[in-house]
Design an enzyme around this catalytic site. Structure first.
Site, PDB file in Angstrom:
ATOM      1  N   ALA A  21     -10.510  -0.492   3.268  1.00  0.00           N
ATOM      2  CA  ALA A  21     -10.042   0.762   3.878  1.00  0.00           C
ATOM      3  C   ALA A  21      -9.037   0.493   4.988  1.00  0.00           C
ATOM      4  CB  ALA A  21     -11.236   1.539   4.441  1.00  0.00           C
TER       5      ALA A  21
ATOM      6  N   GLU B 194       0.819  -1.213   0.000  1.00  0.00           N
ATOM      7  CA  GLU B 194       0.000   0.000   0.000  1.00  0.00           C
ATOM      8  C   GLU B 194       0.856   1.267   0.000  1.00  0.00           C
ATOM      9  OE1 GLU B 194      -0.687  -2.703   1.661  1.00  0.00           O
ATOM     10  OE2 GLU B 194      -2.657  -3.275   0.902  1.00  0.00           O
TER      11      GLU B 194
ATOM     12  N   HIS C 292     -11.680  -5.684   8.560  1.00  0.00           N
ATOM     13  CA  HIS C 292     -12.311  -5.496   7.245  1.00  0.00           C
ATOM     14  C   HIS C 292     -13.572  -4.648   7.382  1.00  0.00           C
ATOM     15  CE1 HIS C 292      -9.711  -8.961   6.500  1.00  0.00           C
ATOM     16  NE2 HIS C 292      -9.837  -8.726   5.204  1.00  0.00           N
TER      17      HIS C 292
END
Ligand SMILES: Cc1ncc(C[n+]2csc(CCOP(=O)(O)OP(=O)(O)O)c2C)c(N)n1
Ligand SMILES: [Mg+2]
Lengths: 349, 320
Positions: free
Chosen positions: B81, B57, B124
């Protein structure tokens, strides 16, 4: 039968010391190193005199590898220098005023007082302004190269520098791996000065040699003696050429020692005297000067004139900068967005 | 009928079609079409522009910043996210500061599949909007409708600043509209999702629908509750909120994120400082509980605000 070749072809990776153009490159590099050294000595003096806001971070002992990066790049390439890269910045095209203006907080500098010291650049001219977070610039350089790949634009290179300590970051790993997957023309130069602030390498990593990491990423690795300008020019030149020619990412690890504190606030008392007295502790600038004299490329008068010229550039830049206006909080618009209409009115009031 | 998720796919298809500077980069977004299928078929339609990324990321977002400097308009899909914490540094320190430091814009869009769904658990389910909104230099969008998912994503790509696009996973399949919108409300403008005169609920994203369900329930008891959908939490449309509180005199701020600080605290702070005299009673907040998001549906259903818990809070507010 084909005629025999008269002379063996020159090997590209071993510049002939008598080669005129090599001597010219060497001297050019030396003069950037000299200018960097004198600029930094001036900044250290100003710091001690309380004239610098914030810290001063110097590259003494690292000029050879730094300048070799800058000089191997061309206009159109991307360069993200780090804290000890004054020599490389000059060689890439940074003006001395960009340096003094940022250190001394002139409103006319590229960062306009919003950021200081080594955190400066001109992204539209290919020089990316580092953020402090180590490792974080590597993926950004990779991204510029990714964009060029998308556009089918080849033949340019992106280079960035980092320390031995910075190799432990996730960003270093992620970016090298990503660049390897995309086979980007990225050159990552590690100045292994044996310490990260006070932390010695044996507390930083457990691999035998940092260059071995290249194998793990499936990219080319190069080792270089960071105290030897000739070695640095040759190896960096080769690494940059290989990246430019489609050889994918290159990891270059230079061995050296920083000959100053981490910053000017630091006396570097933690550095092992045995290392200081080893060949790693040699001063690349002194060695380069000696090499020029020994090679008869210049005499004492020429060397003195170069020093004089560099010193004058430094004094002029500082004198100019000192007369310039400081940033004015009343004229600052305090808006972080490019889309001004989207700023949050309540917060900004 | 088109779902919220399909709207996101369609917005990306249109961005790719209209603007050669756009590309999509993220884990599994290529031939596979993304973990949620938000990029379904796009790699085939736009060869070389919808690309699988390694699980990195930091490097994904860092590289988007570099590409933006080269004039591209990257869309980064973070798979959930929650994983954006790994790229947080690049967003808040690199992307968010770039324009301010150098005068060069950083037009990246980071898509964050956000919020809770049943059974998703602590890693999650997170709602990260307040973290990003805290940083200067970022736009944070929280669309609650199919129409906004489409038009705001297109606007996100067009905006010259880094946009954190918090799309709610719970709405992906649940929410449907007849067609894609042809007009869009500009970013920075809140929407009155339901008009009323007795109390104002200010909320955003999936909680808009819980708030509307709650208002419908209270309507059967004769209460008229106004629901404001913020649409973007940064910028936050304080004017629309204050105007509503001026009409109702009562404020409940609702958010799916955690209670310490955050968007609901920001709303209450703004109304208290700029609209204290408009309030008939002290304002209230309702958030998720101050624990990680639980896995089991029984726990999750109580952890986050629901139409029922909002209604309970609202009854307290109306009784005051
Ligand atoms: C991510 C991150 N953590 C911590 C720091 C604080 N810090 C600044 S320089 C430094 C040491 C860096 O060592 P190295 O990478 O070897 O570079 P050198 O200073 O030796 O040139 C540290 C820890 C930082 N800048 N970034
Ligand atoms: Mg070091």
């Amino acid at each position: 039968m084909l005629p025999a070749i008269a002379a063996p072809p020159q090997r590209l990776d071993q510049p002939d010391p008598l080669d005129h153009s090599f001597a010219q490159t060497y001297i050019r590099a030396y003069r950037w190193m000299l200018l960097a050294r004198l600029t930094e000595e001036k900044l250290a003096n100003l710091y001690r005199g309380g004239k610098v806001q914030g810290g001063v971070f110097l590259g003494k002992g690292q000029e050879a590898v730094s300048v070799a990066v800058g000089i191997s790049l061309r206009r159109g390439d991307v360069f993200a220098p780090l804290i000890r890269d004054q020599a490389g910045r000059f060689a890439f095209g940074e003006s001395i005023l960009d340096c003094t203006r940022t250190y001394l907080g002139s409103r006319l500098g590229p960062m306009r007082g919003r950021d200081g010291n080594v955190h400066r650049g001109r992204p539209d001219e290919g020089m990316l302004p580092m953020i402090s977070h180590l490792g974080a610039m590597i993926p950004v350089v990779a991204g510029t190269l990714l964009a060029r790949k998308f556009r089918g634009q080849f033949g340019t290179v992106g280079a960035t520098c980092i320390g031995d300590g910075g190799t432990s970051t996730g960003a270093f790993h992620e970016a090298l791996n990503l660049a390897a997957v995309e086979r980007l023309p990225l050159v990552v130069v590690v100045a292994n000065n044996q310490y990260a602030y006070s932390t010695p390498n044996d507390r930083q990593f457990a691999c035998r040699d940092l260059v071995d990491k290249a194998v793990g990423y499936g990219i080319e690795g190069h080792s270089v003696d960071g105290t030897s300008l000739a070695d640095c020019l040759e190896v960096l030149g080769r690494a940059v050429d290989q990246a430019r020619g489609g050889g994918g990412p290159q990891l270059v690890v230079a061995s050296l020692l920083r000959l100053v504190g981490h910053g000017e606030h630091d006396d570097a008392s933690y550095i092992d005297p045995a290392l200081r007295n080893s060949s790693l502790g040699l001063d690349c600038l002194t060695l380069a000067e000696q090499h020029i004299v020994d090679s008869d490329w210049a005499d004492g008068a020429a060397l003195a004139a170069w020093k004089e010229d560099a010193q004058q550039q430094v004094e002029e830049a500082v004198a100019t900068t000192t007369r310039e206006p400081a940033p004015d909080p009343n004229e600052e618009d305090w808006c972080a967005l490019a889309s001004r209409h989207l700023r949050d009115g309540f917060v900004t009031e | 009928m088109i779902t919220y998720l399909e709207a996101i796919r369609e917005a990306q298809a249109r961005a790719l079609a209209d603007d050669p500077r756009v590309y999509i980069y993220g884990q599994d977004v290529g031939a596979f079409g993304g973990a949620f299928k938000a990029t379904k078929g796009l790699a085939k339609e736009y060869p070389g522009r919808v690309i699988d990324a390694p699980i990195s990321e930091d490097a994904m977002i860092g590289s988007a910043i570099g590409a933006a400097l080269e004039g591209m308009r990257p869309i980064i899909e973070v798979q959930f996210a929650d994983f954006s914490t790994v790229g947080f540094n690049q967003v808040v320190n690199q992307a968010a500061t770039l324009h301010w430091r150098t005068n060069i814009p950083c037009p990246i869009t980071v898509r964050l599949p956000s919020g809770g769904t049943s059974g998703a658990g602590p890693f999650h389910s997170q709602s990260m909007e307040a973290l990003y909104a805290h940083y200067p230099g970022l736009i944070v969008m929280t669309p609650a409708t199919v129409e906004d998912a489409y038009s705001m994503l297109l606007e996100a790509v067009a905006i010259d600043d880094p946009v954190i696009f918090c799309e709610h996973k719970y709405l992906y399949y649940h929410l449907k509209a007849d067609a894609l919108p042809t007009e869009a409300t500009p970013t920075g403008k809140a929407r009155i999702a339901r008009a009323g005169r007795d109390a104002t609920i200010v909320t955003y994203s999936a909680m808009v629908h819980e708030a509307i369900a709650c208002a419908d329930e209270l309507a059967t008891e004769g209460w008229e509750i106004e629901v404001i959908d913020l649409r973007s939490v940064k910028p936050l449309d304080t004017d629309t909120v204050l105007a509503s509180v001026a009409r109702t005199g009562r404020l409940l701020a609702v958010g799916e994120a955690w209670p310490w600080g955050g968007v609901t605290a920001e709303i209450v702070a703004r109304v208290a400082t700029d609209g204290f005299g408009l309030l008939d009673v002290p304002p209230m907040r309702l958030n998720a509980k101050d624990t990680p998001v639980p896995f089991h549906p029984n726990l999750w259903g109580t952890h986050r605000p629901t139409a029922r818990s909002i209604a309970a809070k609202l009854r307290d507010l109306l009784r005051l």
